[in-house]
Design an enzyme around this catalytic site. Structure first.
Site: not given
Ligand code: NAD
Length: 254
Positions: A125, A194-195, A220, A222
């Site tokens: 992304h 973490g996805s 993860n 959840e």
């Molecule tokens: P998502 O928000 O859909 O899912 C995140 C997952 O991680 C959730 O299932 C949650 O339960 C889990 N999670 C949260 N904290 C955790 C931890 N400490 N340990 C283990 N698991 C944990 O995110 P996604 O699947 O990456 O997809 C969504 C989009 O979010 C992507 O396109 C990404 O580009 C974007 N995004 C990126 C950032 C970043 O660069 N850090 C931040 C926010 C969103």
């Protein structure tokens, strides 16, 4: 159960040397960057169909830039956490073939990933730190944009300027998905961290690895809709789980 599963995951990692790591926003929450979908996540405050939609951006870039200022500030302050550092350590040990990340925060690179064995990092992304004009393609650094007193930056050619992050409705950078798929199809282990596995086409990748015979480890907080594919599911916080996994691997090597 977590102890047994940790042992199983450590054994898979021990017997693998072509691990493909696949990360999402959850790996960076312990670095202080909120994910999108969890409680308090960005989407609970910014409607993605307005704030992160490419077609909306083309009409009016202001909402995107309102959100981006906050994201940019958070990402600049954030430091790699034990999960990013463990992945860099696994690269040093010669275990990792590639990292595929949905994150735009560059925390893998800042933990050292990509610099030990020069493994590729596929940023599906894009990245928050490179800016360009969507009309003429001219690249800008953040400093050059000088956005303090304006709603959003505009290029000399009058085009809108945007970081090279992929918004909803925009295609992935050319060749990135192909490279990620090719690596997944040669992996002996697919390590997801973490996805929510809800975003396509990134969420096809676990299936590609599974079909090619890789062992799948999911870490993860959840459950995900694809848990049935996983050989081991480690439920919990990525930083803590990686610390325990690395301790087991160290004990085994003594
Ligand atoms: P998502 O928000 O859909 O899912 C995140 C997952 O991680 C959730 O299932 C949650 O339960 C889990 N999670 C949260 N904290 C955790 C931890 N400490 N340990 C283990 N698991 C944990 O995110 P996604 O699947 O990456 O997809 C969504 C989009 O979010 C992507 O396109 C990404 O580009 C974007 N995004 C990126 C950032 C970043 O660069 N850090 C931040 C926010 C969103």
């Amino acid at each position: 159960m977590i102890k047994e599963n940790l042992r199983k995951a450590a054994d898979i990692i021990k017997n693998s040397n072509k691990i493909v790591v696949f990360t999402g926003a959850g790996i960076s929450t312990e670095s202080g960057i909120a994910d999108f979908r969890s409680e308090g996540g960005l989407w609970t405050r910014y409607d993605p169909s307005i704030f992160a939609n490419y077609h909306y951006f083309l009409r009016d870039p202001e909402p995107f830039w309102t959100m981006h200022r906050e994201v940019e500030h958070l990402m600049d302050k954030a430091e790699p956490n034990p999960a990013h550092k463990a992945i860099a350590e696994l690269e040093k040990m010669g275990k990792i073939k590639a990292i595929i990340t949905q994150n735009i925060d560059m925390l893998h690179q800042r933990a050292g990933s990509g610099s030990f064995k020069r493994i590729p990092i596929f940023e599906l992304h894009g990245t928050y730190r490179v800016y360009h004009c969507i009309k003429c393609g001219k690249e800008y650094s953040y400093g050059e944009l000088n956005i303090k007193n304006i709603n959003y930056p505009i290029c000399k050619c009058n085009g809108f300027i945007k970081p090279k992050v992929i918004l909803f409705g925009e295609s992935l950078p050319e060749g990135i998905l192909e490279g990620a798929i090719a690596n997944c199809s040669l992996a002996d282990c697919f390590l997801m961290v973490g996805s929510s596995l809800l975003v396509t086409p990134a969420n096809f990748l676990p299936q590609v690895a599974k079909k090619s015979g890789a062992k799948l480890i999911f870490i993860n907080k959840e459950h995900t809709p694809m848990d049935d594919l996983a050989d081991v599911f480690l439920k919990g916080m990525a930083g803590e789980i990686f610390t325990r996994l690395m301790d087991l691997l160290k004990e085994d090597s003594q």
